[in-house]
Write a protein that holds these residues in place. Structure first.
Motif, PDB file in Angstrom:
ATOM      1  N   LEU A  73      47.736  41.275  19.094  1.00  0.00           N
ATOM      2  CA  LEU A  73      48.011  39.919  18.585  1.00  0.00           C
ATOM      3  C   LEU A  73      49.398  39.853  17.944  1.00  0.00           C
ATOM      4  O   LEU A  73      50.070  38.822  18.008  1.00  0.00           O
ATOM      5  CB  LEU A  73      46.941  39.506  17.564  1.00  0.00           C
ATOM      6  CG  LEU A  73      45.581  39.125  18.157  1.00  0.00           C
ATOM      7  CD1 LEU A  73      44.533  38.983  17.034  1.00  0.00           C
ATOM      8  CD2 LEU A  73      45.656  37.837  18.958  1.00  0.00           C
ATOM      9  N   MET A 114      42.643  32.513  22.714  1.00  0.00           N
ATOM     10  CA  MET A 114      41.747  33.658  22.746  1.00  0.00           C
ATOM     11  C   MET A 114      40.409  33.145  23.284  1.00  0.00           C
ATOM     12  O   MET A 114      39.849  32.209  22.734  1.00  0.00           O
ATOM     13  CB  MET A 114      41.580  34.203  21.336  1.00  0.00           C
ATOM     14  CG  MET A 114      40.721  35.432  21.236  1.00  0.00           C
ATOM     15  SD  MET A 114      40.437  35.914  19.490  1.00  0.00           S
ATOM     16  CE  MET A 114      41.956  36.772  19.129  1.00  0.00           C
ATOM     17  N   LEU A 163      47.967  33.342  17.081  1.00  0.00           N
ATOM     18  CA  LEU A 163      47.560  32.322  18.059  1.00  0.00           C
ATOM     19  C   LEU A 163      48.263  31.007  17.763  1.00  0.00           C
ATOM     20  O   LEU A 163      48.662  30.271  18.670  1.00  0.00           O
ATOM     21  CB  LEU A 163      46.047  32.092  18.025  1.00  0.00           C
ATOM     22  CG  LEU A 163      45.148  33.283  18.384  1.00  0.00           C
ATOM     23  CD1 LEU A 163      43.676  32.893  18.213  1.00  0.00           C
ATOM     24  CD2 LEU A 163      45.398  33.738  19.826  1.00  0.00           C
ATOM     25  N   ARG A 185      47.555  34.550  26.611  1.00  0.00           N
ATOM     26  CA  ARG A 185      46.094  34.470  26.714  1.00  0.00           C
ATOM     27  C   ARG A 185      45.497  35.816  26.295  1.00  0.00           C
ATOM     28  O   ARG A 185      45.938  36.854  26.778  1.00  0.00           O
ATOM     29  CB  ARG A 185      45.658  34.152  28.154  1.00  0.00           C
ATOM     30  CG  ARG A 185      45.923  32.728  28.587  1.00  0.00           C
ATOM     31  CD  ARG A 185      47.342  32.510  29.082  1.00  0.00           C
ATOM     32  NE  ARG A 185      47.615  33.160  30.352  1.00  0.00           N
ATOM     33  CZ  ARG A 185      48.827  33.446  30.822  1.00  0.00           C
ATOM     34  NH1 ARG A 185      49.920  33.170  30.109  1.00  0.00           N
ATOM     35  NH2 ARG A 185      48.973  34.014  31.990  1.00  0.00           N
ATOM     36  N   VAL A 186      44.500  35.763  25.419  1.00  0.00           N
ATOM     37  CA  VAL A 186      43.780  36.958  25.005  1.00  0.00           C
ATOM     38  C   VAL A 186      42.357  36.830  25.545  1.00  0.00           C
ATOM     39  O   VAL A 186      41.646  35.881  25.208  1.00  0.00           O
ATOM     40  CB  VAL A 186      43.766  37.097  23.471  1.00  0.00           C
ATOM     41  CG1 VAL A 186      42.959  38.309  23.043  1.00  0.00           C
ATOM     42  CG2 VAL A 186      45.195  37.172  22.932  1.00  0.00           C
ATOM     43  N   TYR A 208      34.400  36.646  15.316  1.00  0.00           N
ATOM     44  CA  TYR A 208      35.156  36.215  16.508  1.00  0.00           C
ATOM     45  C   TYR A 208      34.435  36.548  17.802  1.00  0.00           C
ATOM     46  O   TYR A 208      34.701  35.927  18.831  1.00  0.00           O
ATOM     47  CB  TYR A 208      36.579  36.808  16.496  1.00  0.00           C
ATOM     48  CG  TYR A 208      36.670  38.220  17.034  1.00  0.00           C
ATOM     49  CD1 TYR A 208      36.280  39.305  16.276  1.00  0.00           C
ATOM     50  CD2 TYR A 208      37.151  38.461  18.317  1.00  0.00           C
ATOM     51  CE1 TYR A 208      36.361  40.594  16.771  1.00  0.00           C
ATOM     52  CE2 TYR A 208      37.237  39.748  18.826  1.00  0.00           C
ATOM     53  CZ  TYR A 208      36.842  40.809  18.039  1.00  0.00           C
ATOM     54  OH  TYR A 208      36.919  42.084  18.544  1.00  0.00           O
ATOM     55  N   ASP A 238      41.057  42.513  26.190  1.00  0.00           N
ATOM     56  CA  ASP A 238      40.527  43.350  25.106  1.00  0.00           C
ATOM     57  C   ASP A 238      39.111  43.831  25.372  1.00  0.00           C
ATOM     58  O   ASP A 238      38.172  43.049  25.477  1.00  0.00           O
ATOM     59  CB  ASP A 238      40.545  42.567  23.788  1.00  0.00           C
ATOM     60  CG  ASP A 238      40.236  43.477  22.605  1.00  0.00           C
ATOM     61  OD1 ASP A 238      40.569  44.667  22.676  1.00  0.00           O
ATOM     62  OD2 ASP A 238      39.659  42.994  21.613  1.00  0.00           O
ATOM     63  N   ILE A 240      38.699  38.068  25.569  1.00  0.00           N
ATOM     64  CA  ILE A 240      37.766  38.864  24.770  1.00  0.00           C
ATOM     65  C   ILE A 240      36.595  39.239  25.672  1.00  0.00           C
ATOM     66  O   ILE A 240      35.722  38.430  25.972  1.00  0.00           O
ATOM     67  CB  ILE A 240      37.281  38.083  23.532  1.00  0.00           C
ATOM     68  CG1 ILE A 240      38.461  37.697  22.641  1.00  0.00           C
ATOM     69  CG2 ILE A 240      36.249  38.908  22.753  1.00  0.00           C
ATOM     70  CD1 ILE A 240      39.192  38.850  21.994  1.00  0.00           C
ATOM     71  N   TYR A 259      45.099  36.911  13.651  1.00  0.00           N
ATOM     72  CA  TYR A 259      44.710  35.795  14.538  1.00  0.00           C
ATOM     73  C   TYR A 259      45.639  34.594  14.404  1.00  0.00           C
ATOM     74  O   TYR A 259      45.713  33.777  15.319  1.00  0.00           O
ATOM     75  CB  TYR A 259      43.242  35.384  14.294  1.00  0.00           C
ATOM     76  CG  TYR A 259      43.041  34.445  13.129  1.00  0.00           C
ATOM     77  CD1 TYR A 259      43.062  34.899  11.822  1.00  0.00           C
ATOM     78  CD2 TYR A 259      42.843  33.085  13.339  1.00  0.00           C
ATOM     79  CE1 TYR A 259      42.883  34.041  10.759  1.00  0.00           C
ATOM     80  CE2 TYR A 259      42.671  32.213  12.273  1.00  0.00           C
ATOM     81  CZ  TYR A 259      42.686  32.689  10.984  1.00  0.00           C
ATOM     82  OH  TYR A 259      42.526  31.834   9.937  1.00  0.00           O
TER      83      TYR A 259
END
Lengths: 335, 335
Positions: free
Chosen positions: B231, B271, B264, B239-240, A261, B220, B242, B261
């Motif tokens: 999650l 993400m 989502l 919204r995540v 990911y 994150d 990364i 995941y």
């Protein structure tokens, strides 16, 4: 009038088995005013149904023990009691469940015209799977001409339509499917540029070969190792559409999360989930456009039809064993 | 004039150790026309540096064996040879590496005004970590007033700024940090609404307690179990962001992918990965806005400064052991 129904008898751990559902026979009750009885000719069998059987928060409530198994259906109104919209003979599609007759006030049912397409197509390419493909690849995947699009479950009800729409829009399309027959079908009949046979080929190597510059859009129906392989080959600003994860639905252990990911970070890419029901207000427009493509021969629809409500469990398993080609449909009652 | 440098000696497997770098001393060579020598007072130590040490495709090429370890720096021009822009005494920030002096033509260096903020702040809140926070939470996280924002690495250089910006924008902000001291700092000094101590608390339970309606934006910095916990509590259309995955950078095994995941999908969430360098053209605007917030007392900046280029390895490890508070900085040369 008797009604055979498949009732959820217990929650499966892993793959559903013969005890998961019970086939029962009941009398169809009298209609109240404003209701219709629909004879469900065809039931749609979809991977998402496995998720609805788990007692977990999801996008819709789980099917409860003792309830008729939820499923999309298409059928004919055989009796109406002063219904404001529907009369005997109307053909309706909706959530009739795995049973021969459904009584409903018509909420969440839509009338269809069987002169334009046969009944099974309305629960396939012109039904939920087709709508999922259409909105998933266009609205979430945001494909544009020249994009390299990778689709898993490429021979399935959703994936086959995703790839064909992407071809219509001028993309390079690579499928992933199980076995040489399916791959041949995807390339020769559906017009994909290539197809990787995950049962006989190394998927990362296949992606590298067929997408040498990487992937702009990956449409994921399967999850697991294949999702990781796709993440490993993203291009900058790629979009990953999370539509399903059939490889994980019967897990007894945790879902396998995508180890790759962090490719989202390296490639400034986006992974987004979708649920088709969010697009309900635009189904009509989508159906018209897809119907047009079908008439022009640009979009092919294939259903794999089995018979007999008593064969529901065996037929349902084909979703996970892959022993089917195209949209899986069960005919649950004679004409 | 001699120059002490930390040279990458070998690629680490897992956590870097004493043999990963070699401290060498060289002579600073003569300047060519158009070059300057910068005396690097402070070196920025960031988790991303661990990624640059791996021989893998990423958003920038890896540091090669035998090269000076790449790092952000701030320093003073001590000599210039007909440079078109910079002269002796100018203070510049850029990629000087873990060494005392850098010779450069000035590409990718920016002048800063040390009357407005002290040097270490220009490699912290007004440098890469601050820019990462600013663009990550505003452009990728797309926060709006009333959002519930969860931030991991909340006491760190990026996370502390993320949370403070989210508070300025009217969000409810919950941090995750290691240990009661850091959590107290995050809440009492930085003004977060709450902070979960992942070393002493159950993180999923803490998220449930402090985000009872779920999370709109998760920023994150850490990956691993904490990403999964976040999650598991997403709201619809969450919204995540990364930004990093510090828990995974020293793995000897595969990265742990996020098992949750599929949240989502259930929550139609996104993400998305980010790399701060993409926003370079807007750094100036961001620095002005953040400088204003700092002057108004709305945005606090904290640096944890260690001394001695020979202590680079031990200091670098604090990024991963968590034994630091705020932005980690190494002073590599005396005034």
């Amino acid at each position: 009038m008797t009604n055979k129904q498949q009732i959820l008898a217990k929650r499966p751990v892993g793959m559903p088995d013969a005890e998961t559902w019970t086939l029962t026979t009941t009398e169809v009750p009298e209609l109240k005013e404003g209701e219709v009885i629909i004879k469900n000719h065809f039931v749609s069998l979809d991977p998402a149904m496995r998720g609805w059987m788990n007692d977990a928060k999801s996008y819709i409530p789980p099917v409860q023990i003792g309830e008729v198994m939820r499923a999309g259906t298409i059928g004919t109104v055989v009796k109406a009691n002063k219904h404001p919209k529907y009369k005997k003979g109307d053909v309706l599609t909706g959530w009739g469940g795995v049973q021969q007759y459904t009584i409903t006030d018509g909420t969440n049912y839509y009338p269809v015209d069987t002169n334009l397409a046969p009944m099974p197509t309305y629960i396939g390419t012109l039904g939920m799977p087709g709508m999922t493909a259409y909105f998933g690849i266009l609205e979430v995947g945001k494909i544009k001409e020249g994009d390299v699009v990778l689709v898993s479950g490429a021979a399935g009800a959703v994936g086959s339509v995703v790839g064909q729409i992407a071809k219509i829009k001028g993309c390079t399309v690579v499928g992933i499917a199980g076995g040489p027959d399916k791959c041949r079908y995807v390339v020769e009949e559906l017009g994909f540029d290539a197809c990787i046979d995950y049962k006989n080929e190394n998927v990362p190597a296949g992606i590298k070969q067929h997408c040498p510059k990487g992937i702009d859009v990956y449409f994921d129906n399967v999850g697991g190792e294949i999702l990781d392989a796709a993440l490993g080959r993203l291009r900058m600003h790629a979009r990953v559409v999370i539509c399903g994860a059939i490889s994980q639905y019967n897990n007894k252990e945790n879902v396998k999360g995508p180890s790759n990911y962090l490719s989202l970070l390296v490639n400034r890419a986006t992974m987004q989930g979708m649920v088709v029901m969010d697009y309900a207000k635009d189904y009509q427009t989508a159906a018209q456009e897809m119907g047009q493509w079908m008439m022009e021969g640009k979009l092919k629809s294939k259903e794999d039809i089995y018979e007999g409500i008593e064969n529901f469990h065996e037929t349902f398993q084909r979703l996970f064993t892959g022993e089917k080609k195209g949209k899986l449909v069960l005919k649950v009652i004679e004409e």
